[in-house]
Scaffold this active site. Structure first.
Site, PDB file in Angstrom:
ATOM      1  N   GLY A   1      -4.269  -4.349  -3.908  1.00 55.87           N
ATOM      2  CA  GLY A   1      -5.282  -3.339  -4.198  1.00 55.87           C
ATOM      3  C   GLY A   1      -4.557  -2.094  -4.662  1.00 55.87           C
ATOM      4  O   GLY A   1      -3.976  -1.394  -3.851  1.00 55.87           O
TER       5      GLY A   1
ATOM      6  N   LYS B   1       1.914   2.209  -5.079  1.00 59.02           N
ATOM      7  CA  LYS B   1       2.540   1.661  -6.297  1.00 59.02           C
ATOM      8  C   LYS B   1       1.680   1.951  -7.528  1.00 59.02           C
ATOM      9  O   LYS B   1       2.195   2.315  -8.585  1.00 59.02           O
ATOM     10  CB  LYS B   1       2.746   0.147  -6.143  1.00 59.02           C
ATOM     11  CG  LYS B   1       3.723  -0.213  -5.029  1.00 59.02           C
ATOM     12  CD  LYS B   1       3.881  -1.716  -4.860  1.00 59.02           C
ATOM     13  CE  LYS B   1       2.680  -2.434  -4.319  1.00 59.02           C
ATOM     14  NZ  LYS B   1       2.340  -2.128  -2.915  1.00 59.02           N
TER      15      LYS B   1
ATOM     16  N   ASP C   1       0.815  -1.222   0.000  1.00 65.03           N
ATOM     17  CA  ASP C   1       0.000   0.000   0.000  1.00 65.03           C
ATOM     18  C   ASP C   1       0.851   1.274   0.000  1.00 65.03           C
ATOM     19  O   ASP C   1       0.468   2.286   0.582  1.00 65.03           O
ATOM     20  CB  ASP C   1      -0.959   0.030   1.211  1.00 65.03           C
ATOM     21  CG  ASP C   1      -1.895  -1.152   1.207  1.00 65.03           C
ATOM     22  OD1 ASP C   1      -2.283  -1.589   0.109  1.00 65.03           O
ATOM     23  OD2 ASP C   1      -2.224  -1.646   2.302  1.00 65.03           O
TER      24      ASP C   1
END
Ligand code: IMO
Ligand code: MG
Length: 427
Positions: free
Chosen positions: A40, A16, A13
């Site tokens: 995600g 990226k 997280d």
């Protein structure tokens, strides 16, 4: 023409997705090489926010090839859902390619993920329940089903039926759980196979040919260095190799094909799921970062644990990934604090170290050593030049460069594609 590997330097997280989306403009290929829909990746473009889990974050450019590489574990239902989401949003994803060598996540992988976590009780890892660990277990056990198996009806029926009966045996007789209906699973996977068939290729061959032809190739890491199965805070890790070396394993190119490794670091640290976290802030500052940065998981919606930047981690990441460059995201979120802290070492029993430890139990007993720096103003999201950043924000970045010994070439000052400061172009 060059190849860039983009990796997370912390516990995932890091932002990226936004940097992949930014760099993809000048790449021909964007390639995912590990993980699955536990990832995600949030991309904000054209005033809309998209959350991607399997499809590479370069998909928003029409003319790019976006490859899901052989090291990825693919839940075809999740992949099709993502394709449908893009279609509904009017995004052309005809450049999608899926490695025939990639492993397939089966319904029992999700079932086992939940069962294993429940059985661990207080020691649970806090997985995403997406079946990632069990899918990689089957790959290592050599009973995994690959995308190429789904492309051949006869092989698919044989493999699903053989694995399904083995899994049902364990589920029913050992875990006293429900069996899967083999016929239903075969019917579901046959339907998935038909939908993804047009995109399935020998990805290793494509990637190598493009590199040979001099194309710019961007490898998109999922998760982060400290979630790596070998080099992370084991066992509080994922089951794949998010470090730069994972590119070779997960795409089938050799290490000599890699030109640059860009590490993405959040301006502070977050972690979702269980495990040690030396700079975690269980106080108002931690809460303030969480609320300001909307630090809730893109995949599971869980609140992320927040803390100050840890350069012991970043130095370790620089080493194990061979980082050539760094990008720092979320400088805007860290704005507005009177002062900010950087962890430069860990202390235990009067001894100080700046080497990231092997055992998570050690990490759990370390105290952070902080350097305190003056904060900067809230409002930096309009800034596009490093020299125009508040002086204290510039000092923060320069101190990171000194400590980690890797140049910071990009900064994120907001979620949108254009809200970035570029000090050096990589492509
Ligand atoms: P992106 O790509 C943050 C964490 C889970 C859990 C551990 C193992 O968005 O950075 P798993 O389901 O992989 O077996 O869970 O890994 N985790 C992530 N944390 N970002 C991610 O991906 C993650 N993918 C897995 O929370 O602690
Ligand atoms: Mg994420």
């Amino acid at each position: 023409m060059s190849t860039v590997v983009l990796v997370g330097t912390q516990w995932g997280d890091e932002g990226k997705g936004r940097f992949v989306d930014f760099l993809a403009e000048k790449a021909k290929l964007v390639v995912r090489f590990q993980g699955g829909d536990n990832a995600g990746h949030t991309v904000e473009t054209g005033g809309k926010t998209y959350k991607l889990h399997l499809i590479p974050s370069g998909i928003f450019y029409k003319d790019k090839t976006n490859v899901i590489g052989s090291g990825v574990v693919i839940n075809p239902a999740a992949l099709i859902e993502e394709m449908d989401m893009l279609k509904a949003a009017g995004i052309d994803y005809s450049g999608l390619r899926i490695s025939a060598r990639a492993q397939v996540i089966m319904p029992w992988h999700m079932a086992f993920d939940k069962i294993f976590e429940e059985r661990l009780g207080d020691s649970a890892l806090g997985t995403t329940h997406k079946g990632i660990g069990p899918a990689y277990m089957d790959k290592a056990e050599r009973i995994g089903i690959r995308i190429c198996d789904l492309m051949d009806d006869k092989i698919m029926y044989e493999k699903i039926s053989s694995v399904c009966s083995k899994k049902n045996d364990i589920l029913v007789n050992f875990y006293k759980s429900e069996a899967f209906d083999e016929k239903q699973v075969i019917a579901d996977y046959k339907a998935y196979a038909d939908k993804i068939r047009p995109y399935v290729i020998d990805a290793a061959d494509l990637i190598y040919s493009e590199i040979e032809n001099g194309a710019n190739v961007l490898f998109e890491g999922a998760q982060g260095t400290l979630l790596d199965l070998n080099m992370g805070t084991y066992p509080f890790v994922t089951s794949s190799h998010p470090i730069a070396g994972g590119v070779c394993i997960g795409t089938g190119i050799g290490p000599t094909c890699i030109d640059m490794v860009l590490g993405i670091a959040k301006a502070y640290t977050t972690r979702v799921g269980a495990g040690p976290f030396v700079t975690e802030l269980n106080d108002k500052t931690g809460e303030a970062i969480r609320e300001k940065g909307h630090e809730y998981g893109a995949t599971t919606g869980r609140p992320r644990r927040c803390g100050w930047l840890d350069t012991v981690i970043l130095k370790y990441s620089a080493r194990v990934n061979g980082l050539t460059h760094l990008a720092v995201s979320r400088m805007d979120t860290l704005g507005g604090f009177d002062e900010v802290k950087i962890c430069t070492g860990y202390k235990k029993d009067g001894k100080i170290t700046d080497v990231f430890p092997v055992k998570w139990e050690d990490l759990d007993s370390y105290e952070p050593i902080y350097e305190t720096l003056p904060g900067w103003s809230d409002d930096i999201s309009h800034i596009r030049k490093f020299e125009e950043l508040p002086e204290n924000a510039q000092k923060y970045i320069k101190r990171i460069e000194e400590l980690v010994k890797v140049p910071v070439v990009m900064l994120g000052v907001g979620a949108a594609r254009e809200q970035a400061i570029v000090r050096k172009e990589l492509f």
